[in-house]
Design a protein around this motif. Structure first.
Motif, PDB file in Angstrom:
ATOM      1  N   TYR A 148      -6.965 -13.930   7.849  1.00  0.00           N
ATOM      2  CA  TYR A 148      -7.379 -13.630   6.479  1.00  0.00           C
ATOM      3  C   TYR A 148      -8.892 -13.429   6.405  1.00  0.00           C
ATOM      4  CZ  TYR A 148      -2.727 -14.751   4.745  1.00  0.00           C
ATOM      5  OH  TYR A 148      -1.375 -14.740   4.508  1.00  0.00           O
ATOM      6  N   GLU A 149      -9.628 -14.223   7.191  1.00  0.00           N
ATOM      7  CA  GLU A 149     -11.083 -14.077   7.171  1.00  0.00           C
ATOM      8  C   GLU A 149     -11.508 -12.699   7.660  1.00  0.00           C
ATOM      9  OE1 GLU A 149     -15.142 -16.239   8.863  1.00  0.00           O
ATOM     10  OE2 GLU A 149     -13.194 -16.801   9.680  1.00  0.00           O
ATOM     11  N   ALA A 179      -5.142  -3.774   2.236  1.00  0.00           N
ATOM     12  CA  ALA A 179      -4.991  -4.052   3.668  1.00  0.00           C
ATOM     13  C   ALA A 179      -4.494  -5.469   3.914  1.00  0.00           C
ATOM     14  CB  ALA A 179      -6.315  -3.836   4.386  1.00  0.00           C
ATOM     15  N   GLN A 180      -3.651  -5.587   4.923  1.00  0.00           N
ATOM     16  CA  GLN A 180      -3.129  -6.885   5.350  1.00  0.00           C
ATOM     17  C   GLN A 180      -2.906  -6.807   6.855  1.00  0.00           C
ATOM     18  OE1 GLN A 180      -3.080 -10.065   5.461  1.00  0.00           O
ATOM     19  NE2 GLN A 180      -2.304 -10.184   3.362  1.00  0.00           N
ATOM     20  N   GLY A 196       0.797  -1.218   0.000  1.00  0.00           N
ATOM     21  CA  GLY A 196       0.000   0.000   0.000  1.00  0.00           C
ATOM     22  C   GLY A 196       0.828   1.265   0.000  1.00  0.00           C
ATOM     23  N   SER A 197       1.907   1.291   0.775  1.00  0.00           N
ATOM     24  CA  SER A 197       2.740   2.491   0.833  1.00  0.00           C
ATOM     25  C   SER A 197       3.450   2.742  -0.492  1.00  0.00           C
ATOM     26  CB  SER A 197       3.756   2.391   1.969  1.00  0.00           C
ATOM     27  OG  SER A 197       4.641   1.302   1.775  1.00  0.00           O
ATOM     28  N   ALA A 198       3.830   1.665  -1.174  1.00  0.00           N
ATOM     29  CA  ALA A 198       4.461   1.815  -2.481  1.00  0.00           C
ATOM     30  C   ALA A 198       3.492   2.410  -3.495  1.00  0.00           C
ATOM     31  CB  ALA A 198       4.974   0.467  -2.966  1.00  0.00           C
ATOM     32  N   ILE A 199       2.234   1.949  -3.448  1.00  0.00           N
ATOM     33  CA  ILE A 199       1.211   2.488  -4.341  1.00  0.00           C
ATOM     34  C   ILE A 199       0.947   3.953  -4.010  1.00  0.00           C
ATOM     35  CG2 ILE A 199      -1.191   2.299  -5.073  1.00  0.00           C
ATOM     36  CD1 ILE A 199      -0.981  -0.712  -4.474  1.00  0.00           C
TER      37      ILE A 199
END
Length: 203
Positions: free
Chosen positions: A101-102, A85-86, A29-32
């Protein structure tokens, strides 16, 4: 709407977009976010009031992907949502802390979709993973497939450039290359513009 900076190199006009990135403080996300700030207004949803290594030009909004109301607040005045998000310490799940993950990929993406529909978001992208398909039984495949289906069934369109030109793949891969201090290119297959094309249309 074409909102990827690299499209300029292909002789295409760029329209500024207001973009929310969920998971915008993580590796992907930060790279994007860093890549898109050159041409667009970028907001990042973050659990921390003071995120580490903030990116210049990015507006950080405190909130959690588990809260639809937090997402709605973060989406104010946005046109586009990118969900990268992760959970912390992935891929090692911690059910006691709802770091699974759920909870994050599946339920989190469903929350993003619900908030996006209420806030009239015009375009949405979910960063999925390689190997996601029907019939897989591992937690991460099941959750990510559920997330993909929630977006496919949302009726919210995909950015035109993802389907026709594949610019997002280029932006993400270039971001990975520049973001990797060890010089090792981290690759991830992005399913959204291929697998979820049923919900897209050109504008």
């Amino acid at each position: 709407m074409i909102f990827l900076a690299n499209a300029l190199k292909n002789g295409m006009k760029i329209h500024m977009a207001n973009i929310l990135i969920c998971g915008g403080t993580g590796f992907v996300g930060s790279a994007i976010a860093k890549k898109l700030t050159d041409q667009h207004q970028v907001k990042v949803l973050t659990r921390s009031a003071h995120p580490k290594n903030p990116i210049a030009g990015v507006h950080y909004v405190q909130g959690d992907i588990s809260s639809v109301s937090d997402l709605e607040h973060a989406m104010e005045n946005c046109d586009v949502v990118i969900n990268a998000a992760q959970f912390n310490n992935a891929p090692f799940e911690n059910p006691k802390k709802n770091l699974t993950y759920e909870k994050v990929d599946a339920e989190g993406t469903e929350n993003v979709v619900a908030a996006s529909k209420k806030m009239n978001i015009s375009q949405i992208l979910y960063i999925s993973g390689a190997g996601v398909e029907e019939g897989k039984t591992e937690n991460w495949f099941v959750a990510k497939l559920r997330a993909e289906k929630s977006i496919r069934n949302s009726g919210i369109q995909l950015p035109r450039s993802f389907d026709r030109h594949g610019f997002m793949e280029k932006v993400i891969m270039e971001s990975f290359e520049s973001n990797d201090s060890n010089g090792e290119i981290f690759t991830r297959r992005i399913h959204s513009w291929k697998r979820l094309s049923v919900s897209s249309r050109y504008i």
